[in-house]
Enzyme design. Structure first.
Site, PDB file in Angstrom:
ATOM      1  N   GLY A 105       0.830  -1.210   0.000  1.00  0.00           N
ATOM      2  CA  GLY A 105       0.000   0.000   0.000  1.00  0.00           C
ATOM      3  C   GLY A 105       0.860   1.254   0.000  1.00  0.00           C
ATOM      4  O   GLY A 105       0.644   2.193  -0.781  1.00  0.00           O
ATOM      5  N   THR A 127       7.732  -4.976   5.218  1.00  0.00           N
ATOM      6  CA  THR A 127       6.451  -5.657   5.458  1.00  0.00           C
ATOM      7  C   THR A 127       6.698  -7.074   5.957  1.00  0.00           C
ATOM      8  O   THR A 127       7.558  -7.777   5.408  1.00  0.00           O
ATOM      9  CB  THR A 127       5.578  -5.713   4.186  1.00  0.00           C
ATOM     10  OG1 THR A 127       4.554  -6.704   4.383  1.00  0.00           O
ATOM     11  CG2 THR A 127       6.338  -6.070   2.934  1.00  0.00           C
ATOM     12  N   ASP A 129       4.873  -9.499   5.468  1.00  0.00           N
ATOM     13  CA  ASP A 129       4.435 -10.462   4.440  1.00  0.00           C
ATOM     14  C   ASP A 129       5.530 -10.778   3.413  1.00  0.00           C
ATOM     15  O   ASP A 129       5.423 -11.752   2.671  1.00  0.00           O
ATOM     16  CB  ASP A 129       3.209  -9.918   3.698  1.00  0.00           C
ATOM     17  CG  ASP A 129       1.960  -9.966   4.573  1.00  0.00           C
ATOM     18  OD1 ASP A 129       2.008 -10.633   5.620  1.00  0.00           O
ATOM     19  OD2 ASP A 129       0.958  -9.333   4.207  1.00  0.00           O
ATOM     20  N   ARG A 156       4.319 -25.967  21.197  1.00  0.00           N
ATOM     21  CA  ARG A 156       4.769 -27.358  21.019  1.00  0.00           C
ATOM     22  C   ARG A 156       4.966 -28.063  22.362  1.00  0.00           C
ATOM     23  O   ARG A 156       4.701 -29.259  22.489  1.00  0.00           O
ATOM     24  CB  ARG A 156       6.077 -27.386  20.209  1.00  0.00           C
ATOM     25  CG  ARG A 156       6.666 -28.782  20.063  1.00  0.00           C
ATOM     26  CD  ARG A 156       7.852 -28.821  19.138  1.00  0.00           C
ATOM     27  NE  ARG A 156       7.475 -28.586  17.747  1.00  0.00           N
ATOM     28  CZ  ARG A 156       6.802 -29.459  16.991  1.00  0.00           C
ATOM     29  NH1 ARG A 156       6.409 -30.613  17.506  1.00  0.00           N
ATOM     30  NH2 ARG A 156       6.505 -29.172  15.750  1.00  0.00           N
ATOM     31  N   MET A 171      -0.030 -14.650  10.558  1.00  0.00           N
ATOM     32  CA  MET A 171      -0.426 -13.555   9.669  1.00  0.00           C
ATOM     33  C   MET A 171      -0.011 -13.837   8.222  1.00  0.00           C
ATOM     34  O   MET A 171       0.847 -14.690   7.965  1.00  0.00           O
ATOM     35  CB  MET A 171       0.178 -12.241  10.140  1.00  0.00           C
ATOM     36  CG  MET A 171      -0.699 -11.562  11.178  1.00  0.00           C
ATOM     37  SD  MET A 171       0.011 -10.002  11.649  1.00  0.00           S
ATOM     38  CE  MET A 171      -1.473  -9.068  11.945  1.00  0.00           C
ATOM     39  N   ARG A 173      -1.939 -11.995   4.696  1.00  0.00           N
ATOM     40  CA  ARG A 173      -3.239 -11.787   4.061  1.00  0.00           C
ATOM     41  C   ARG A 173      -3.364 -12.574   2.760  1.00  0.00           C
ATOM     42  O   ARG A 173      -4.228 -13.409   2.611  1.00  0.00           O
ATOM     43  CB  ARG A 173      -3.427 -10.292   3.800  1.00  0.00           C
ATOM     44  CG  ARG A 173      -4.856  -9.933   3.513  1.00  0.00           C
ATOM     45  CD  ARG A 173      -5.067  -8.445   3.434  1.00  0.00           C
ATOM     46  NE  ARG A 173      -3.862  -7.651   3.462  1.00  0.00           N
ATOM     47  CZ  ARG A 173      -3.732  -6.536   4.138  1.00  0.00           C
ATOM     48  NH1 ARG A 173      -4.715  -6.089   4.868  1.00  0.00           N
ATOM     49  NH2 ARG A 173      -2.622  -5.844   4.079  1.00  0.00           N
ATOM     50  N   GLU A 224      -3.557 -16.712   7.734  1.00  0.00           N
ATOM     51  CA  GLU A 224      -4.891 -16.142   7.982  1.00  0.00           C
ATOM     52  C   GLU A 224      -5.679 -15.842   6.707  1.00  0.00           C
ATOM     53  O   GLU A 224      -6.902 -15.853   6.716  1.00  0.00           O
ATOM     54  CB  GLU A 224      -4.778 -14.867   8.826  1.00  0.00           C
ATOM     55  CG  GLU A 224      -4.038 -13.753   8.103  1.00  0.00           C
ATOM     56  CD  GLU A 224      -3.974 -12.459   8.901  1.00  0.00           C
ATOM     57  OE1 GLU A 224      -4.546 -12.364   9.984  1.00  0.00           O
ATOM     58  OE2 GLU A 224      -3.316 -11.528   8.384  1.00  0.00           O
ATOM     59  N   HIS A 251      -1.352  -9.983  16.055  1.00  0.00           N
ATOM     60  CA  HIS A 251      -0.431  -8.863  15.828  1.00  0.00           C
ATOM     61  C   HIS A 251       0.880  -8.924  16.607  1.00  0.00           C
ATOM     62  O   HIS A 251       1.737  -8.061  16.390  1.00  0.00           O
ATOM     63  CB  HIS A 251      -1.144  -7.535  16.113  1.00  0.00           C
ATOM     64  CG  HIS A 251      -2.088  -7.150  15.011  1.00  0.00           C
ATOM     65  ND1 HIS A 251      -3.329  -7.705  14.890  1.00  0.00           N
ATOM     66  CD2 HIS A 251      -1.943  -6.307  13.964  1.00  0.00           C
ATOM     67  CE1 HIS A 251      -3.930  -7.206  13.824  1.00  0.00           C
ATOM     68  NE2 HIS A 251      -3.114  -6.357  13.234  1.00  0.00           N
TER      69      HIS A 251
HETATM   70  O1  F6P Z   1       0.308  -6.540   5.431  1.00  0.00           O
HETATM   71  C1  F6P Z   1       0.797  -6.904   6.665  1.00  0.00           C
HETATM   72  C2  F6P Z   1      -0.285  -7.507   7.525  1.00  0.00           C
HETATM   73  O2  F6P Z   1       0.232  -7.644   8.824  1.00  0.00           O
HETATM   74  C3  F6P Z   1      -0.850  -8.833   7.019  1.00  0.00           C
HETATM   75  O3  F6P Z   1      -0.024  -9.943   7.280  1.00  0.00           O
HETATM   76  C4  F6P Z   1      -2.152  -8.884   7.749  1.00  0.00           C
HETATM   77  O4  F6P Z   1      -3.063  -9.712   7.081  1.00  0.00           O
HETATM   78  C5  F6P Z   1      -2.580  -7.447   7.735  1.00  0.00           C
HETATM   79  O5  F6P Z   1      -1.415  -6.660   7.629  1.00  0.00           O
HETATM   80  C6  F6P Z   1      -3.346  -7.045   8.964  1.00  0.00           C
HETATM   81  O6  F6P Z   1      -3.733  -5.725   8.821  1.00  0.00           O
HETATM   82  P1  F6P Z   1      -4.344  -4.886  10.041  1.00  0.00           P
HETATM   83  O7  F6P Z   1      -3.262  -4.634  11.028  1.00  0.00           O
HETATM   84  O8  F6P Z   1      -4.839  -3.639   9.429  1.00  0.00           O
HETATM   85  O9  F6P Z   1      -5.417  -5.745  10.647  1.00  0.00           O
END
Ligand code: F6P
Length: 320
Positions: A105, A127, A129, A156, A171, A173, A224, A251
């Site tokens: 973004g 990021t 990701d 574990r 995490m 997306r 997720e 988070h």
């Molecule tokens: O893009 C990074 C990320 O942490 C993704 O892994 C996750 O799906 C998304 O952001 C979560 O976004 P937010 O913090 O806005 O819920």
């Protein structure tokens, strides 16, 4: 060629971003640039929310997660009037060039400023990701894998002691970067990822076959973006009748102390970004080529990255 005088810095949020701000500010000062932080990302750029950054004001942040500049989403920045206000902020603060630190973004916003309004911008990929096209490692990705792995190792302990099945949601997306690495490094039995189709009946069958031979502890990682741990756990329990628990890591994976790797990447990327500005080489995104700092066009960085998952996945299954 006139030199830039003042560089603006705008960020998203993940571990290693503070170390990157520090690297950009201190590199900039060695080249004689001033630096100014944009508070709350593109929202702050529209609202003229800024803070002066100096080599001293970035002291003691190298080891802190998050971003000292704070960040926020901005739907207004997607519209032309929001973008015009962002340009006004650049003008009002005499900002000659921007360094944008973040994921898809943020870098898409950087590309808009650069391609549509000829703002000199350099992007730094950050990021968890790790899904920036043309970039093998984004800042924050290594930390998030290690944070998730630390949590998984604790899960574990109970999984082994009580011989239970755990489904752990990580995490990611649209991308299985964290899921794939955590599953391999954590010795998990299965990884359900956005990049692969999965068959819950087949997974349940494997668990049943294993349990008949005495293997009851299973840890299944779910990204997720592909499925919810609670749904997978319910289905497995229904088919196998074995006790199955779900954990959502959430988070915690985006915060925490950046790893040594991320801090070093922050230093290297930050310095390279400033070097690009000294040469007025903008519209670029920094990356590594043959493990050396390099750069690619922002237009390439914002395209969808193809994630290769099969090699790691095969190893996960082979070593189960
Ligand atoms: O893009 C990074 C990320 O942490 C993704 O892994 C996750 O799906 C998304 O952001 C979560 O976004 P937010 O913090 O806005 O819920």
């Amino acid at each position: 060629m006139e030199k830039y005088k003042k560089i603006g810095i705008l960020t998203r949020d993940c571990a290693g971003i503070n170390a990157t701000i520090r690297a950009v500010v201190r590199s900039a000062y060695t080249f004689g640039f001033e630096t100014i932080g944009i508070v709350r990302g593109y929202k702050g750029l529209i609202e003229n929310d800024t803070v002066k950054l100096t080599p001293r004001s970035v002291s003691g942040i190298i080891n802190h997660g998050g971003t000292i500049l704070k960040t926020a989403r901005s739907s207004r920045f997607r519209m032309a009037d929001g973008q015009k206000e962002a340009l006004n902020t650049l003008k009002a603060n005499n900002i000659d060039a921007l360094v944008v630190i973040g994921g898809n973004g943020s870098l898409s916003g950087a590309y808009t400023l650069s391609s549509k309004y000829a703002v000199p911008v350099v992007g730094i990929p950050a990021t968890i990701d790790n899904d920036i096209n043309g970039v093998s490692m984004s800042i924050g990705a290594d930390t998030s894998v290690n944070v998730a792995l630390d949590a998984l190792d604790k899960i574990r302990d109970t999984a082994t002691s009580l011989e239970r099945i755990f489904v752990v949601e990580v995490m990611g997306r649209d991308c299985g970067y964290i899921g794939l690495r955590v599953a391999l490094a954590g010795g998990c039995e299965e990884a359900i990822l956005p990049e692969r189709k999965f068959d819950i009946k087949k997974i349940a069958r494997e668990i049943k076959d294993g349990s008949a031979k005495g293997k009851i502890t299973w840890i299944i990682i779910v990204s997720e973006g592909k499925a919810k741990a609670v749904d997978i756990a319910k289905k497995i329990n229904k088919i196998t009748n074995l006790e199955t628990r779900e954990v959502v890591l959430g988070h915690i994976q985006r915060g925490g102390r950046p790893t040594a790797y991320d801090r070093m990447l922050a230093a290297r990327y930050g310095f390279h970004a400033v070097e690009l500005l000294t040469k007025r080489r903008t519209g670029r995104c920094v990356t590594l080529r043959d493990n050396k700092p390099s750069d690619i066009p922002l237009s390439r960085a914002i395209k969808k990255k193809d994630m290769e998952v099969n090699d790691y996945y095969k190893l996960i299954k082979l070593l189960t």
